[in-house]
Design a protein around this motif. Structure first.
Motif, PDB file in Angstrom:
ATOM      1  N   LEU A 245       0.843  -1.190   0.000  1.00 25.50           N
ATOM      2  CA  LEU A 245       0.000   0.000   0.000  1.00 25.50           C
ATOM      3  C   LEU A 245       0.881   1.244   0.000  1.00 25.50           C
ATOM      4  CD1 LEU A 245      -1.567  -2.323   1.820  1.00 25.50           C
ATOM      5  CD2 LEU A 245      -3.239  -0.494   2.041  1.00 25.50           C
ATOM      6  N   GLU A 246       0.413   2.272  -0.702  1.00 26.62           N
ATOM      7  CA  GLU A 246       1.128   3.549  -0.768  1.00 26.62           C
ATOM      8  C   GLU A 246       2.575   3.347  -1.205  1.00 26.62           C
ATOM      9  OE1 GLU A 246      -0.289   6.373  -0.602  1.00 26.62           O
ATOM     10  OE2 GLU A 246      -2.247   5.717   0.118  1.00 26.62           O
ATOM     11  N   ALA A 247       2.791   2.460  -2.149  1.00 26.05           N
ATOM     12  CA  ALA A 247       4.136   2.263  -2.709  1.00 26.05           C
ATOM     13  C   ALA A 247       4.180   3.005  -4.039  1.00 26.05           C
ATOM     14  CB  ALA A 247       4.428   0.775  -2.871  1.00 26.05           C
ATOM     15  N   SER A 248       4.027   2.300  -5.162  1.00 21.02           N
ATOM     16  CA  SER A 248       3.950   2.974  -6.453  1.00 21.02           C
ATOM     17  C   SER A 248       2.572   3.572  -6.693  1.00 21.02           C
ATOM     18  CB  SER A 248       4.282   1.990  -7.580  1.00 21.02           C
ATOM     19  OG  SER A 248       5.572   1.456  -7.405  1.00 21.02           O
TER      20      SER A 248
ATOM     21  N   MET B 273       3.669   0.413   5.347  1.00 26.13           N
ATOM     22  CA  MET B 273       3.649   1.810   4.901  1.00 26.13           C
ATOM     23  C   MET B 273       4.660   2.658   5.658  1.00 26.13           C
ATOM     24  SD  MET B 273      -0.345   2.684   4.068  1.00 26.13           S
ATOM     25  CE  MET B 273      -1.053   2.016   5.580  1.00 26.13           C
ATOM     26  N   GLY B 274       4.988   2.232   6.880  1.00 26.90           N
ATOM     27  CA  GLY B 274       5.984   2.958   7.656  1.00 26.90           C
ATOM     28  C   GLY B 274       7.401   2.497   7.372  1.00 26.90           C
ATOM     29  N   THR B 275       7.587   1.689   6.332  1.00 31.45           N
ATOM     30  CA  THR B 275       8.888   1.156   5.907  1.00 31.45           C
ATOM     31  C   THR B 275       9.537   0.273   6.958  1.00 31.45           C
ATOM     32  OG1 THR B 275      10.265   3.027   6.670  1.00 31.45           O
ATOM     33  CG2 THR B 275       9.282   3.213   4.464  1.00 31.45           C
ATOM     34  N   ALA B 276       8.770  -0.147   7.966  1.00 30.26           N
ATOM     35  CA  ALA B 276       9.325  -1.056   8.970  1.00 30.26           C
ATOM     36  C   ALA B 276       9.352  -2.482   8.451  1.00 30.26           C
ATOM     37  CB  ALA B 276       8.501  -0.992  10.260  1.00 30.26           C
ATOM     38  N   ALA B 277       8.639  -2.729   7.355  1.00 29.19           N
ATOM     39  CA  ALA B 277       8.600  -4.065   6.783  1.00 29.19           C
ATOM     40  C   ALA B 277       8.370  -3.945   5.287  1.00 29.19           C
ATOM     41  CB  ALA B 277       7.487  -4.893   7.430  1.00 29.19           C
ATOM     42  N   GLY B 278       8.694  -4.993   4.558  1.00 24.35           N
ATOM     43  CA  GLY B 278       8.498  -5.003   3.123  1.00 24.35           C
ATOM     44  C   GLY B 278       7.045  -5.251   2.769  1.00 24.35           C
ATOM     45  N   PRO B 279       6.759  -5.483   1.486  1.00 21.83           N
ATOM     46  CA  PRO B 279       5.385  -5.748   1.075  1.00 21.83           C
ATOM     47  C   PRO B 279       4.855  -7.028   1.694  1.00 21.83           C
ATOM     48  CG  PRO B 279       6.922  -6.220  -0.714  1.00 21.83           C
ATOM     49  CD  PRO B 279       7.710  -5.525   0.351  1.00 21.83           C
ATOM     50  N   ILE B 280       3.549  -7.135   1.751  1.00 23.28           N
ATOM     51  CA  ILE B 280       2.901  -8.335   2.262  1.00 23.28           C
ATOM     52  C   ILE B 280       3.046  -9.419   1.205  1.00 23.28           C
ATOM     53  CG2 ILE B 280       0.700  -9.311   3.019  1.00 23.28           C
ATOM     54  CD1 ILE B 280      -0.074  -6.311   3.687  1.00 23.28           C
ATOM     55  N   THR B 281       3.620 -10.534   1.579  1.00 23.64           N
ATOM     56  CA  THR B 281       3.831 -11.612   0.618  1.00 23.64           C
ATOM     57  C   THR B 281       2.692 -12.622   0.684  1.00 23.64           C
ATOM     58  OG1 THR B 281       5.069 -13.053   2.132  1.00 23.64           O
ATOM     59  CG2 THR B 281       6.318 -11.361   0.942  1.00 23.64           C
TER      60      THR B 281
END
Length: 412
Positions: A42-45, A228-236
């Motif tokens: 979310l809220e990436a590209s 979204m807080g960059t604490a983790a990557g995308p949900i796989t």
């Protein structure tokens, strides 16, 4: 967010964010049917980015009031085109592998650009859409020119809506539109919730669909915030499959759900010193650190049991049956302790025996309410709930001593 700071604007904005989360969760359940080789962010590209089978799906979401229409000049349409055109210019979006979606609750009038850009396998005409958008852009430019003399800032502000699109050569504009799918008349946030509840019913049955979905949404929302807080990557897909499956398994007939936030409860001893179960620990001379642990286990067990009850997850009489099992297990050990002590035992011996009995509760008593629900705090915390009602105790003379302690001063 709009410059409008009214409560209505804030509500609409919040609704939009929640809609984004629910649509992302719905996309995850859709993708799960094809396996686990995908990611969602979310809220990436874009509002939502889905990567699957070598394709990148970029989703723009617009949650609008009933009766809203998406016409050729609608800002929602042009804002989405601006995002995508900017991405193409910056080489962030590869039109060879990108799929561009505008999901909106608004209605697209027949023969509008949005209607011509409908989903694949429907009537589509990107060339006709491009012609209509070009006409809408020309009309907007004319309006801007008329306003320039009176308000020069209006031209700059308005041009921002179209600038990225204007920079694309016409062949690139057409190529972009060929990748766009506008899904209009989409379900709103409430209907999306109903669809998710239907997916939950397939997983766990209609009886448990709501509590299952509440727990899945809770996990997903927290995971999305971390992403979204960059604490983790995308949900796989693998991660989502594990989260979905583990929560589904908690609703099997031999199991009950244990909530993540309940596990995080700590409890404060100072707030519960007047509790009978805490006084029971005092009679057994249990140290303060272990009392703190006991308060934590009591708080977790009582909170979780309340949620099971409020969510109608328990069978009729199940708690009573469970407490009977606990009481009978305790009774065997308690009466054996009293026999070994005899009637003339010294206080030191009684305290030592009480500590030994309580140590069994802390370290050995693992009596699940259901076979698959093996969280230790359910057992230990439930013993403390029984101790609070004087149904069980640790000191050989706990009942008589606590009756004296708890008796109102005026009745002595």
């Amino acid at each position: 967010m709009s410059e409008d700071t009214s409560p209505f604007a804030a509500t609409a904005s919040a609704m939009g964010y929640l809609y984004q989360l629910r649509i992302a969760l719905l996309r995850c359940t859709d993708l799960l049917e094809s396996g686990a080789g995908w990611t969602v962010a979310l809220e990436a590209s874009d509002d939502i980015e889905c990567v699957h089978n070598g394709k990148t799906g970029l989703w723009q979401l617009k949650h609008r009031a009933e009766g809203t229409r998406i016409t050729d000049g609608t800002a929602d349409l042009w804002k989405s085109l601006r995002v995508w055109a900017s991405g193409v210019t910056a080489a962030v979006i590869d039109l060879d592998s990108a799929e561009l979606f505008l999901l909106t609750t608004a209605e697209a009038p027949p023969s509008s650009a949005a209607a011509y850009l409908g989903p694949v396998h429907h009537r589509r005409d990107p060339s006709a859409a491009h012609r209509l958008l070009t006409e809408a852009r020309s009309a907007a430019r004319t309006r801007q020119q008329k306003k320039t003399a009176a308000n020069p800032d209006a031209e700059t502000k308005k041009s921002d809506l179209y600038g990225a699109w204007d920079k694309l050569p016409e062949p690139e504009q057409l190529r972009l539109l060929e990748r766009v799918q506008i899904l209009h008349n989409a379900e709103d946030i409430h209907a999306t919730g109903t669809r998710l509840q239907g997916r939950a019913a397939i997983a766990v049955g209609h009886q448990y669909a709501v509590p299952f979905l509440e727990r899945l949404e809770g996990w997903f929302f927290q995971r999305a915030i971390a992403q979204m807080g960059t604490a983790a990557g995308p949900i796989t897909g693998t991660e989502f499959d594990e989260a979905f499956s583990s929560r589904r398994n908690q609703f099997r007939p031999d199991n009950l759900p244990i909530d993540d936030d309940v596990i995080d409860l700590l409890g404060e001893t100072g707030l519960h010193t007047d509790k009978t179960f805490v006084r029971q620990l005092g009679l057994a001379c249990i140290g303060s650190a272990r009392v703190r642990i006991a308060v934590r286990e009591w708080l977790r067990a009582s909170t979780q049991r309340d949620r099971w009850t409020n969510g109608n997850l328990l069978l009729p009489g199940e708690i009573a049956s469970y407490e009977r099992r606990l009481t009978e297990e305790w009774e065997v050990r308690f009466e054996a302790m009293r026999d070994e002590l005899g009637d003339q035992a010294a206080e030191e011996a009684m305290t030592a025996a009480a500590k030994a009995l309580y140590r069994w509760v802390e370290q050995e008593a693992r009596i699940p309410i259901r076979r698959g629900c093996e969280e230790p705090f359910i057992t230990t915390g439930s013993f403390h709930m029984l101790a609070d009602d004087l149904e069980v105790g640790w000191h050989p003379q706990y009942a008589a001593r606590l009756m004296t302690l708890l008796e109102p001063a005026g009745s002595r």
